[in-house]
Design an enzyme around this catalytic site. Structure first.
Site, PDB file in Angstrom:
ATOM      1  N   ALA A  65     -12.370   2.822  -3.969  1.00 28.93           N
ATOM      2  CA  ALA A  65     -13.729   2.790  -4.499  1.00 28.93           C
ATOM      3  C   ALA A  65     -13.767   3.760  -5.675  1.00 28.93           C
ATOM      4  O   ALA A  65     -13.067   4.781  -5.643  1.00 28.93           O
ATOM      5  CB  ALA A  65     -14.737   3.218  -3.431  1.00 28.93           C
ATOM      6  N   VAL A 116      -3.678  -6.248  -5.970  1.00 30.82           N
ATOM      7  CA  VAL A 116      -4.315  -7.128  -4.964  1.00 30.82           C
ATOM      8  C   VAL A 116      -5.613  -7.764  -5.464  1.00 30.82           C
ATOM      9  O   VAL A 116      -6.168  -8.615  -4.787  1.00 30.82           O
ATOM     10  CB  VAL A 116      -4.568  -6.421  -3.612  1.00 30.82           C
ATOM     11  N   GLY A 176       0.777  -1.238   0.000  1.00 26.61           N
ATOM     12  CA  GLY A 176       0.000   0.000   0.000  1.00 26.61           C
ATOM     13  C   GLY A 176       0.805   1.284   0.000  1.00 26.61           C
ATOM     14  O   GLY A 176       0.261   2.350   0.266  1.00 26.61           O
ATOM     15  N   TYR A 200     -18.403   9.080   2.494  1.00 26.32           N
ATOM     16  CA  TYR A 200     -17.494   7.919   2.585  1.00 26.32           C
ATOM     17  C   TYR A 200     -18.199   6.686   2.004  1.00 26.32           C
ATOM     18  O   TYR A 200     -17.565   5.778   1.473  1.00 26.32           O
ATOM     19  CB  TYR A 200     -17.025   7.703   4.028  1.00 26.32           C
ATOM     20  N   LYS A 246     -14.975  -0.970   4.754  1.00 27.71           N
ATOM     21  CA  LYS A 246     -14.150  -0.965   5.987  1.00 27.71           C
ATOM     22  C   LYS A 246     -14.821  -1.784   7.091  1.00 27.71           C
ATOM     23  O   LYS A 246     -14.126  -2.411   7.909  1.00 27.71           O
ATOM     24  CB  LYS A 246     -13.875   0.460   6.466  1.00 27.71           C
ATOM     25  N   SER A 291       2.126   8.266   2.003  1.00 23.39           N
ATOM     26  CA  SER A 291       1.295   7.096   2.306  1.00 23.39           C
ATOM     27  C   SER A 291       1.424   6.686   3.764  1.00 23.39           C
ATOM     28  O   SER A 291       2.531   6.686   4.320  1.00 23.39           O
ATOM     29  CB  SER A 291       1.716   5.904   1.443  1.00 23.39           C
TER      30      SER A 291
END
Ligand code: 0WE
Length: 255
Positions: A95, A65, A12, A155, A162, A18
C-alpha cells in the site's frame, strides 16, 4: 522429505529476511524444486543470489503481479521447465506509504486500488494461472495478518486488503476444491522484514506481542516455514479455505 518431487512457485522474495524466503527454504529442505519470481530489476540480484543456493534446477522469472502479461509469462516458463506445478506461495503486499501513516478515513481511491490490486487481486490471478498446471492437485498458501479482522492502528487500507485476501482464499478454495487444489492463509505475527522496516512503532509492536501473546515471544521465520511446509504437505490434505494463525497465540486474546 514431505515435499519430494513437488514443484513450487514462490512469489514475494525481496531479500533474505522475507517471509517468502523462510518458507522457500523450508519447502526446499522438504525436497521441493522451486521457481521464484522477482518484482523488478531492483530486486533481481537479491533473489538470484538466494535462489542460486538451491542449484540450477531453480527457475527465476520477473513478475510484477499487477501485470497480466507478466503472470501469463511466469506460468508459461514454469510449464516449459517443469511441465507441472504443485505448490504456490503468495507473499506479496503493498500500500502507498501515506496510506499506512495517516488516518484510515483519508484513504484515497488510488491507495485503495493499488493496495487491493497488489495484495489481494494478485492471489486470484496467480491461482488462475497455477490451476491448469496443478494436474495432481496442489496447495496454495498466502500470507495474511490480524489487521484484516481487528483494527491495528495505521495498518489501515492494508487491513481491508488482507480481509479481501482471506475472503478470496475461501472462494478460491471452493472453486478449486474439485481439482484437489487447496487454498489457505497463514496469518503471521509481526516479523522484522523489509516490508516492516520504517513502519513507525514496529519495534513497540514486537514488544507488545512479547508482553501479551500467550507464548510471550515473537514468531520465528522458520516457524512460518514449518507451517508453510505442513500446509503444502499431504498431512494438510483435508485443510482448505482456512486462516492458520502463527502468531504465538495472540489472536485468541480479548485483552
Ligand atoms: O502486511 C504488512 C506490511 C505490508 C506493507 C508494508 C509497506 C511498507 C512500505 C505494505 N505496504 C507497504 N508500503 C510501503 O511503502 N505487515 C503485516 C507488517 C505491518 O505493517 C504495518 C503493521 C504491520 C504489522 C503497518 C502499520 C501497522 C502495523
Amino acid at each position: 522429505m514431505l515435499l519430494n518431487g513437488k514443484i513450487g512457485l514462490v512469489v514475494g522474495v525481496a531479500n533474505k529476511r522475507s517471509i517468502a524466503w523462510a518458507i522457500a527454504q523450508a519447502w526446499h529442505q522438504a525436497g521441493a524444486t522451486l521457481a521464484f519470481t522477482y518484482q523488478g530489476e531492483r530486486l533481481k540480484e537479491n533473489v538470484e543470489e538466494l535462489a542460486g543456493t538451491f542449484g540450477k534446477d531453480t527457475l527465476l522469472v520477473q513478475c510484477d503481479v499487477t501485470k497480466d502479461g507478466d503472470i501469463d509469462n511466469v506460468f508459461s516458463e514454469v510449464s516449459k521447465k517443469f511441465g507441472k506445478l504443485n505448490l504456490l506461495l503468495h507473499s506479496v503486499a503493498f500500500a502507498p506509504r501515506e496510506a499506512l501513516e495517516g488516518v484510515f478515513l483519508n484513504t484515497t481511491r488510488e491507495a485503495f486500488r493499488v493496495a487491493h490490486d497488489v495484495s489481494a487481486y494478485s492471489l486470484i490471478a496467480l491461482a488462475r494461472g497455477a490451476a491448469p498446471l496443478m494436474t495432481d492437485g496442489g496447495s496454495i498458501v498466502a500470507m495474511s495478518y490480524y489487521g484484516s479482522e481487528k483494527v491495528v492502528p495505521h495498518y489501515n487500507v492494508m487491513g481491508v486488503a488482507k480481509a479481501a485476501l482471506e475472503s478470496s482464499t475461501r472462494y478460491l478454495a471452493y472453486d478449486l476444491g474439485p481439482k484437489k487444489i487447496r487454498v489457505n492463509c497463514i496469518s503471521a505475527g509481526p516479523v522484522n522484514t523489509l516490508a516492516a522496516r520504517g513502519i513507525a512503532g514496529f519495534t513497540d509492536m514486537l514488544k507488545h506481542y512479547e508482553a501479551h501473546a500467550p507464548l510471550k515471544r515473537n514468531v520465528l521465520p522458520e516457524e512460518l516455514g514449518a507451517t508453510g511446509t505442513f500446509l503444502a504437505s499431504d498431512g494438510a490434505g483435508a485443510i482448505t479455505g482456512q486462516v492458520i494463525y502463527v502468531d504465538s497465540g495472540y489472536q485468541i486474546m480479548g485483552m
